[in-house]
Write a protein that holds these residues in place. Structure first.
Motif, PDB file in Angstrom:
ATOM      1  N   ALA A 166       0.824  -1.213   0.000  1.00  0.00           N
ATOM      2  CA  ALA A 166       0.000   0.000   0.000  1.00  0.00           C
ATOM      3  C   ALA A 166       0.857   1.261   0.000  1.00  0.00           C
ATOM      4  O   ALA A 166       0.524   2.257  -0.653  1.00  0.00           O
ATOM      5  N   GLU A 167       1.981   1.236   0.711  1.00  0.00           N
ATOM      6  CA  GLU A 167       2.885   2.393   0.724  1.00  0.00           C
ATOM      7  C   GLU A 167       3.531   2.592  -0.646  1.00  0.00           C
ATOM      8  O   GLU A 167       3.730   3.728  -1.094  1.00  0.00           O
ATOM      9  N   LEU A 168       3.864   1.493  -1.320  1.00  0.00           N
ATOM     10  CA  LEU A 168       4.397   1.593  -2.679  1.00  0.00           C
ATOM     11  C   LEU A 168       3.370   2.222  -3.613  1.00  0.00           C
ATOM     12  O   LEU A 168       3.703   3.087  -4.440  1.00  0.00           O
ATOM     13  N   ARG A 169       2.112   1.814  -3.503  1.00  0.00           N
ATOM     14  CA  ARG A 169       1.052   2.395  -4.337  1.00  0.00           C
ATOM     15  C   ARG A 169       0.907   3.882  -4.052  1.00  0.00           C
ATOM     16  O   ARG A 169       0.763   4.701  -4.978  1.00  0.00           O
ATOM     17  N   ALA A 170       0.959   4.256  -2.778  1.00  0.00           N
ATOM     18  CA  ALA A 170       0.835   5.667  -2.413  1.00  0.00           C
ATOM     19  C   ALA A 170       1.988   6.492  -2.952  1.00  0.00           C
ATOM     20  O   ALA A 170       1.843   7.687  -3.234  1.00  0.00           O
ATOM     21  N   ALA A 171       3.160   5.837  -3.120  1.00  0.00           N
ATOM     22  CA  ALA A 171       4.340   6.521  -3.648  1.00  0.00           C
ATOM     23  C   ALA A 171       4.353   6.566  -5.175  1.00  0.00           C
ATOM     24  O   ALA A 171       5.293   7.094  -5.774  1.00  0.00           O
ATOM     25  N   GLY A 172       3.331   6.004  -5.804  1.00  0.00           N
ATOM     26  CA  GLY A 172       3.231   6.064  -7.260  1.00  0.00           C
ATOM     27  C   GLY A 172       3.682   4.824  -7.999  1.00  0.00           C
ATOM     28  O   GLY A 172       3.714   4.820  -9.241  1.00  0.00           O
ATOM     29  N   TRP A 173       4.032   3.743  -7.281  1.00  0.00           N
ATOM     30  CA  TRP A 173       4.453   2.506  -7.949  1.00  0.00           C
ATOM     31  C   TRP A 173       3.206   1.775  -8.433  1.00  0.00           C
ATOM     32  O   TRP A 173       2.478   1.159  -7.656  1.00  0.00           O
ATOM     33  N   SER A 174       2.955   1.823  -9.734  1.00  0.00           N
ATOM     34  CA  SER A 174       1.723   1.265 -10.301  1.00  0.00           C
ATOM     35  C   SER A 174       1.931  -0.068 -10.999  1.00  0.00           C
ATOM     36  O   SER A 174       0.958  -0.705 -11.422  1.00  0.00           O
ATOM     37  N   ALA A 175       3.170  -0.509 -11.138  1.00  0.00           N
ATOM     38  CA  ALA A 175       3.453  -1.779 -11.807  1.00  0.00           C
ATOM     39  C   ALA A 175       2.929  -2.944 -10.970  1.00  0.00           C
ATOM     40  O   ALA A 175       2.731  -2.821  -9.758  1.00  0.00           O
ATOM     41  N   PRO A 176       2.705  -4.091 -11.599  1.00  0.00           N
ATOM     42  CA  PRO A 176       2.327  -5.269 -10.810  1.00  0.00           C
ATOM     43  C   PRO A 176       3.396  -5.563  -9.755  1.00  0.00           C
ATOM     44  O   PRO A 176       4.587  -5.368  -9.988  1.00  0.00           O
ATOM     45  N   ILE A 177       2.959  -6.008  -8.606  1.00  0.00           N
ATOM     46  CA  ILE A 177       3.876  -6.429  -7.550  1.00  0.00           C
ATOM     47  C   ILE A 177       3.752  -7.939  -7.428  1.00  0.00           C
ATOM     48  O   ILE A 177       2.647  -8.494  -7.379  1.00  0.00           O
ATOM     49  N   TYR A 178       4.886  -8.609  -7.411  1.00  0.00           N
ATOM     50  CA  TYR A 178       4.916 -10.069  -7.394  1.00  0.00           C
ATOM     51  C   TYR A 178       5.010 -10.567  -5.956  1.00  0.00           C
ATOM     52  O   TYR A 178       5.758 -10.009  -5.141  1.00  0.00           O
ATOM     53  N   ILE A 179       4.256 -11.621  -5.653  1.00  0.00           N
ATOM     54  CA  ILE A 179       4.229 -12.108  -4.280  1.00  0.00           C
ATOM     55  C   ILE A 179       4.424 -13.617  -4.213  1.00  0.00           C
ATOM     56  O   ILE A 179       4.080 -14.362  -5.139  1.00  0.00           O
ATOM     57  N   HIS A 180       4.977 -14.036  -3.114  1.00  0.00           N
ATOM     58  CA  HIS A 180       5.092 -15.454  -2.766  1.00  0.00           C
ATOM     59  C   HIS A 180       3.683 -15.984  -2.478  1.00  0.00           C
ATOM     60  O   HIS A 180       2.818 -15.264  -1.954  1.00  0.00           O
ATOM     61  N   GLY A 181       3.438 -17.243  -2.766  1.00  0.00           N
ATOM     62  CA  GLY A 181       2.122 -17.827  -2.552  1.00  0.00           C
ATOM     63  C   GLY A 181       1.646 -17.760  -1.113  1.00  0.00           C
ATOM     64  O   GLY A 181       0.438 -17.724  -0.856  1.00  0.00           O
ATOM     65  N   ALA A 182       2.588 -17.706  -0.158  1.00  0.00           N
ATOM     66  CA  ALA A 182       2.212 -17.658   1.255  1.00  0.00           C
ATOM     67  C   ALA A 182       1.542 -16.346   1.637  1.00  0.00           C
ATOM     68  O   ALA A 182       0.920 -16.256   2.700  1.00  0.00           O
ATOM     69  N   LEU A 183       1.664 -15.328   0.795  1.00  0.00           N
ATOM     70  CA  LEU A 183       1.060 -14.025   1.084  1.00  0.00           C
ATOM     71  C   LEU A 183      -0.308 -13.854   0.423  1.00  0.00           C
ATOM     72  O   LEU A 183      -1.031 -12.901   0.738  1.00  0.00           O
ATOM     73  N   GLU A 184      -0.655 -14.754  -0.476  1.00  0.00           N
ATOM     74  CA  GLU A 184      -1.828 -14.544  -1.329  1.00  0.00           C
ATOM     75  C   GLU A 184      -3.122 -14.408  -0.534  1.00  0.00           C
ATOM     76  O   GLU A 184      -3.906 -13.469  -0.741  1.00  0.00           O
ATOM     77  N   ARG A 185      -3.393 -15.331   0.375  1.00  0.00           N
ATOM     78  CA  ARG A 185      -4.690 -15.328   1.054  1.00  0.00           C
ATOM     79  C   ARG A 185      -4.854 -14.116   1.981  1.00  0.00           C
ATOM     80  O   ARG A 185      -5.944 -13.548   2.068  1.00  0.00           O
ATOM     81  N   MET A 186      -3.780 -13.712   2.646  1.00  0.00           N
ATOM     82  CA  MET A 186      -3.904 -12.555   3.526  1.00  0.00           C
ATOM     83  C   MET A 186      -4.073 -11.272   2.720  1.00  0.00           C
ATOM     84  O   MET A 186      -4.828 -10.374   3.116  1.00  0.00           O
ATOM     85  N   CYS A 187      -3.389 -11.176   1.597  1.00  0.00           N
ATOM     86  CA  CYS A 187      -3.590 -10.009   0.733  1.00  0.00           C
ATOM     87  C   CYS A 187      -5.035  -9.961   0.230  1.00  0.00           C
ATOM     88  O   CYS A 187      -5.645  -8.890   0.164  1.00  0.00           O
ATOM     89  N   ALA A 188      -5.587 -11.121  -0.095  1.00  0.00           N
ATOM     90  CA  ALA A 188      -6.979 -11.179  -0.543  1.00  0.00           C
ATOM     91  C   ALA A 188      -7.923 -10.761   0.572  1.00  0.00           C
ATOM     92  O   ALA A 188      -8.932 -10.085   0.326  1.00  0.00           O
ATOM     93  N   LEU A 189      -7.615 -11.144   1.804  1.00  0.00           N
ATOM     94  CA  LEU A 189      -8.453 -10.747   2.943  1.00  0.00           C
ATOM     95  C   LEU A 189      -8.428  -9.230   3.116  1.00  0.00           C
ATOM     96  O   LEU A 189      -9.471  -8.599   3.334  1.00  0.00           O
ATOM     97  N   TYR A 190      -7.244  -8.631   3.027  1.00  0.00           N
ATOM     98  CA  TYR A 190      -7.138  -7.175   3.128  1.00  0.00           C
ATOM     99  C   TYR A 190      -7.960  -6.508   2.028  1.00  0.00           C
ATOM    100  O   TYR A 190      -8.698  -5.545   2.278  1.00  0.00           O
ATOM    101  N   ALA A 191      -7.838  -7.012   0.806  1.00  0.00           N
ATOM    102  CA  ALA A 191      -8.582  -6.435  -0.309  1.00  0.00           C
ATOM    103  C   ALA A 191     -10.088  -6.552  -0.073  1.00  0.00           C
ATOM    104  O   ALA A 191     -10.853  -5.626  -0.374  1.00  0.00           O
ATOM    105  N   ALA A 192     -10.523  -7.678   0.508  1.00  0.00           N
ATOM    106  CA  ALA A 192     -11.938  -7.879   0.798  1.00  0.00           C
ATOM    107  C   ALA A 192     -12.445  -6.904   1.856  1.00  0.00           C
ATOM    108  O   ALA A 192     -13.647  -6.636   1.927  1.00  0.00           O
ATOM    109  N   HIS A 193     -11.534  -6.370   2.665  1.00  0.00           N
ATOM    110  CA  HIS A 193     -11.899  -5.388   3.692  1.00  0.00           C
ATOM    111  C   HIS A 193     -11.606  -3.960   3.243  1.00  0.00           C
ATOM    112  O   HIS A 193     -11.483  -3.052   4.068  1.00  0.00           O
TER     113      HIS A 193
END
Length: 343
Positions: free
Chosen positions: A188-215
């Motif tokens: 989120a801080e990267l997005r706020a700083a203007g980084w708009s490119a896709p960000i690549y993540i390890h599979g272990a982060l996927e579900r928690m990132c999805a939960l944040y997005a759902a909230h």
């Protein structure tokens, strides 16, 4: 405030016991009734008969520990709301630590006690900001309770990260960030700083990132490393759990620059031990100045200190003529896996 009534909140090695309510706060073992400040493993766990927490924390506990967030015996408490049990009035207030993190205020016979759980005072686009709650007894964390810990501005650390990517476009930058809170905040801080490119993540982060997005936390486009070509990740930012930084998994990245986002990166020896080339001092805890300023702002009759460098903050209270005590709770050692998970 008030004159001290007969003790009704009892510190035990495994947590804080609210005697009139027969309820525990952040217990380290299963209990009948637990009020939980947030979802990190050194505060939340499975096995409680009933859980009182914010809706976000219940959702995190469901994802991480298999807690049934919809069960009737568990109760979701919004910020500013609460419940009463045994004559004790409980209310939940933002702690600014991670999504859903809460301070728990308790009032009983004219006395108010506030348990902060973990907290920070810096702005964070992924969670509600810390709220100062006046009280008689303030139970504060002290993860970074030493004067050496003064966190730099977050935007400067994010600028350092972006600069490292742009300086070597043939390489990726691999950032170690814990799965709950830190990874989403860095994104989120990267997005706020203007980084708009896709960000690549390890599979272990996927579900928690999805939960944040759902909230309602906008993280932009995320791509799994496992589904990407090595070449396309050159000049890109990759996030993974710290355990993956020097793991075989990282070999699928193009000559990665190893980074880590943590308040502990202030300590150079820790960065060297983890073989971190780019230490990023980004913490989800209050630093020394924020801890001391918060105690001064709350101005309680007494401070109870736990979870971290208790003696340093206790000494500051003594020097400033503030009554204080250290609790020494079991399972709140910042050197163990649970404590470092959220730093």
């Amino acid at each position: 405030m008030t004159t001290r009534v007969k003790p009704w909140l009892e510190p035990h090695p495994s947590g804080l016991y609210v005697k009139p309510a027969d309820l525990w706060i952040d217990p380290s073992r299963p209990v009948a009734r637990a009020a939980v400040t947030h979802g990190h493993a050194d505060h939340a766990r499975s096995g409680h008969d009933a859980v009182f927490a914010t809706p976000e924390t219940l959702a995190i506990m469901a994802l991480r520990y298999g807690v049934d967030a919809e069960a009737s015996h568990n109760q979701a408490i919004e910020y500013g709301d609460g419940f009463e049990r045994g004559g004790v009035r409980f209310s939940f207030h933002p702690a600014g630590h991670v999504l859903g993190s809460a301070q728990i205020a308790m009032e009983y016979r004219g006395e108010r006690i506030v348990v902060t759980g973990d907290y920070k005072r810096r702005p964070d686009p992924t969670c509600a900001p810390f709220e100062v709650v006046p009280c008689d007894i303030f139970i504060t964390e002290a993860t970074f309770g030493l004067p050496v810990f003064r966190h730099p501005a977050t935007h400067d650390e994010i600028a350092k990260l972006i600069g490292a990517v742009r300086a070597e476009p043939d390489r990726s930058v691999l950032v170690g960030a814990y799965a709950l809170g830190k990874a989403q905040r860095v994104i989120a801080e990267l997005r706020a700083a203007g980084w708009s490119a896709p960000i690549y993540i390890h599979g272990a982060l996927e579900r928690m990132c999805a939960l944040y997005a759902a909230h309602g936390v906008d993280l932009g486009e995320l791509r799994l490393v496992s589904e990407a070509d090595k070449a396309e990740m050159a000049g890109q930012i990759v996030l993974a759990p710290p355990s993956a930084l020097n793991d075989r998994w990282s070999r699928r990245l193009p000559d990665p620059v190893t980074a880590m986002a943590s308040g502990w990166m202030r300590v150079r020896q820790r960065a060297r031990q983890r073989m971190v080339e780019l230490p990023l001092v980004i913490s989800d805890h209050a630093d020394w100045d924020e801890l001391t300023a918060t105690i001064a702002e709350v101005n309680p009759r007494e401070s109870w200190i736990t979870h971290g460098s208790e003696e340093g903050l206790l000494r500051w209270c003594e020097l400033t003529q503030r009554k204080a005590r250290a609790l020494h709770l079991v399972g709140r050692d910042v050197e163990d896996e649970g404590g470092e998970e959220e730093a």
